[in-house]
Design an enzyme around this catalytic site. Structure first.
Site, PDB file in Angstrom:
ATOM      1  N   ASP A  96      43.329  27.694  31.998  1.00 49.70           N
ATOM      2  CA  ASP A  96      42.926  29.022  31.546  1.00 49.70           C
ATOM      3  C   ASP A  96      42.255  28.796  30.191  1.00 49.70           C
ATOM      4  O   ASP A  96      42.910  28.439  29.214  1.00 49.70           O
ATOM      5  CB  ASP A  96      44.168  29.920  31.431  1.00 49.70           C
ATOM      6  N   ARG A 123      29.469  41.514  48.701  1.00 50.74           N
ATOM      7  CA  ARG A 123      30.648  40.787  48.221  1.00 50.74           C
ATOM      8  C   ARG A 123      30.404  39.281  48.116  1.00 50.74           C
ATOM      9  O   ARG A 123      31.123  38.567  47.422  1.00 50.74           O
ATOM     10  CB  ARG A 123      31.831  41.085  49.157  1.00 50.74           C
TER      11      ARG A 123
HETATM   12  C1  LIG Z   1      44.005  38.594  29.061  1.00 54.72           C
HETATM   13  C2  LIG Z   1      44.256  37.253  29.577  1.00 54.72           C
HETATM   14  C3  LIG Z   1      44.147  36.987  30.936  1.00 54.72           C
HETATM   15  C4  LIG Z   1      43.921  38.049  31.963  1.00 54.72           C
HETATM   16  O1  LIG Z   1      42.693  38.652  31.869  1.00 54.72           O
HETATM   17  P1  LIG Z   1      42.434  40.136  32.419  1.00 54.72           P
HETATM   18  O2  LIG Z   1      40.961  40.195  32.424  1.00 54.72           O
HETATM   19  O3  LIG Z   1      43.109  41.070  31.461  1.00 54.72           O
HETATM   20  O4  LIG Z   1      43.047  40.200  33.785  1.00 54.72           O
HETATM   21  C5  LIG Z   1      44.310  35.687  31.348  1.00 54.72           C
HETATM   22  N1  LIG Z   1      44.588  34.714  30.483  1.00 54.72           N
HETATM   23  C6  LIG Z   1      44.717  34.937  29.173  1.00 54.72           C
HETATM   24  C7  LIG Z   1      45.029  33.799  28.274  1.00 54.72           C
HETATM   25  C8  LIG Z   1      44.559  36.211  28.663  1.00 54.72           C
HETATM   26  O5  LIG Z   1      44.742  36.443  27.368  1.00 54.72           O
END
Ligand SMILES: *Cc1c(COP(=O)(O)O)cnc(C)c1O
Length: 392
Positions: free
Chosen positions: A181, A56
């Site tokens: 993000d 991990r």
């Molecule tokens: C899909 C998505 C996520 C989450 O990702 P997963 O791998 O599905 O958990 C986070 N941020 C954005 C902008 C996304 O489109």
């Protein structure tokens, strides 16, 4: 850790996470499956700097991937997570505590909002959403206990582009941590860490995997000090990811650039066509000149992806159903960044609070895949004809 860049980005990506000399000249790093890792001595076990301790905490194979991600994002190092959402929650939880105030972009990925309104609020963190177009105006929202500004640019569903440098400037003036993000860009089209952001989070499920067959996330830190806190958080929370997913993500990374270029070119062609069609009230895609986000996108990004949202003219549910269900090449499905086209209805009424969503038409997110563009246009065209017939 990222190395000094000598070549262009495509070349660098091909050679990242790559060290054939360390394994008999075999091109790709060998996949390691590990929980237990043996120690040669008690001294080694007691040495906190002993490198590989337990599955991990990382293996040489996971290091190949984290170093490739750090290189992609021009960061220091990365943690991996079983999904993009797990990377987001781990990153946030690593840096905030009860009593803190956090500023979150109103256009975040809805499950990020559910996490903030749910567990994060329950543990006593005060969550406030801000208009993604706020820019430097964010300084007015900063309080004494503001611990984090969390961006997502372009945001989900409507692709609102944020003025990241202006927000970072306001945050730095008050020594507040910033996270973004960066999934939309997949680490390729925008380099937030170069613009002062502290942590960039990626859903590797999307274009990095690229084939709709993995769930994986990562968070890349800008500096050793930030990474240390992030890694500690991930270790305390047990956040890690499986080798099979990483092997597919490493493979996906090698063709990321060429797939995204194609996706961007094809989606712009389709978005431009959609703009001229009857029955469509608005097309959302920052590479379109008509999109209000175009100017900022052009300033900061070096490409776009296959996401295009359309707002249908207000119509009955029957007409909407006729459109959605007569499409043959756009099945209903979540996610994006895979090879195939998809459609996902978007319901933003409960997902926007800083600036309420009041559009009346039905909002649909299209993911433009790698099918022949003419086929996709023909399919959309016949479905729009059905929609228009049904709504009049
Ligand atoms: C899909 C998505 C996520 C989450 O990702 P997963 O791998 O599905 O958990 C986070 N941020 C954005 C902008 C996304 O489109």
């Amino acid at each position: 850790m990222s190395k000094k860049k000598q070549h262009g980005e495509d070349t660098n990506i091909l050679h990242s996470g790559y060290d054939p000399d360390s394994y008999h000249g075999i091109v790709n790093p060998p996949v390691v499956r590990a929980s237990t890792i043996l120690y040669p001595s008690l001294a080694a076990y007691e040495d906190p700097n002993h490198k590989y301790r337990y599955g991990r905490y990382g293996t040489p194979f996971t290091d190949s991937f984290t170093s490739a991600l750090a290189e992609l994002e021009n960061g220091h190092d990365a943690i991996i997570a079983p999904s993009g959402l797990a990377a987001i929650t781990t990153a946030i939880l690593s840096f905030v505590k009860s009593g803190d105030h956090v500023l979150i972009a109103d256009s975040v990925y809805p499950p990020t909002r559910f996490f903030c309104d749910g567990p994060l609020s329950r543990m006593g963190v005060e969550v406030e959403y801000y208009d993604p177009h706020i820019g430097g105006g964010i300084s007015k929202l900063i309080r004494k206990n503001t611990a984090l500004i969390y961006m997502e640019s372009p945001g989900s569903a409507t692709y609102d582009v944020q003025d990241v440098p202006a927000i970072v400037k306001a945050a730095k003036a008050r020594k507040i941590l910033t996270m973004i993000d960066n999934s939309w860009s997949s680490g390729l089209l925008y380099k937030p860490l170069d613009h002062g952001v502290d942590i960039s989070v990626l859903s590797c499920t999307k274009y990095i995997g690229g084939h709709s067959d993995i769930m994986l996330g990562a968070a890349v830190a800008n500096s050793p000090a930030t990474f240390k806190i992030l890694q500690k958080g991930a270790r305390e929370l047990g956040t890690f990811a499986g080798s099979e997913e990483i092997a597919l993500a490493l493979r996906g990374m090698k063709t990321l650039s060429i797939r995204m270029k194609e996706a961007g070119a094809r989606s712009l062609k389709i978005a431009s066509w959609l703009e001229k069609q009857k029955g469509i009230k608005r097309v959302y895609h920052p590479a379109l000149k008509s999109d209000p986000n175009h100017k900022l996108w052009k300033r900061d990004f070096n490409g776009s992806n296959g996401l295009v949202s359309i707002l249908l003219e207000p119509a009955s549910k029957k007409a909407v159903r006729a459109f959605v269900e007569s499409l043959k090449l756009f099945p209903i499905g979540s996610s994006w960044g895979g090879y195939e086209s998809l459609l996902q209805p978007q319901y933003l009424k409960n997902c926007r609070t800083a600036k309420l969503w009041s559009e009346e038409g039905f909002l649909i997110r299209l993911q433009i895949g790698l099918e022949n563009t003419e086929d996709l246009i023909a399919d959309l065209s016949q479905a729009l004809a059905k929609f228009n017939k049904e709504r009049t």
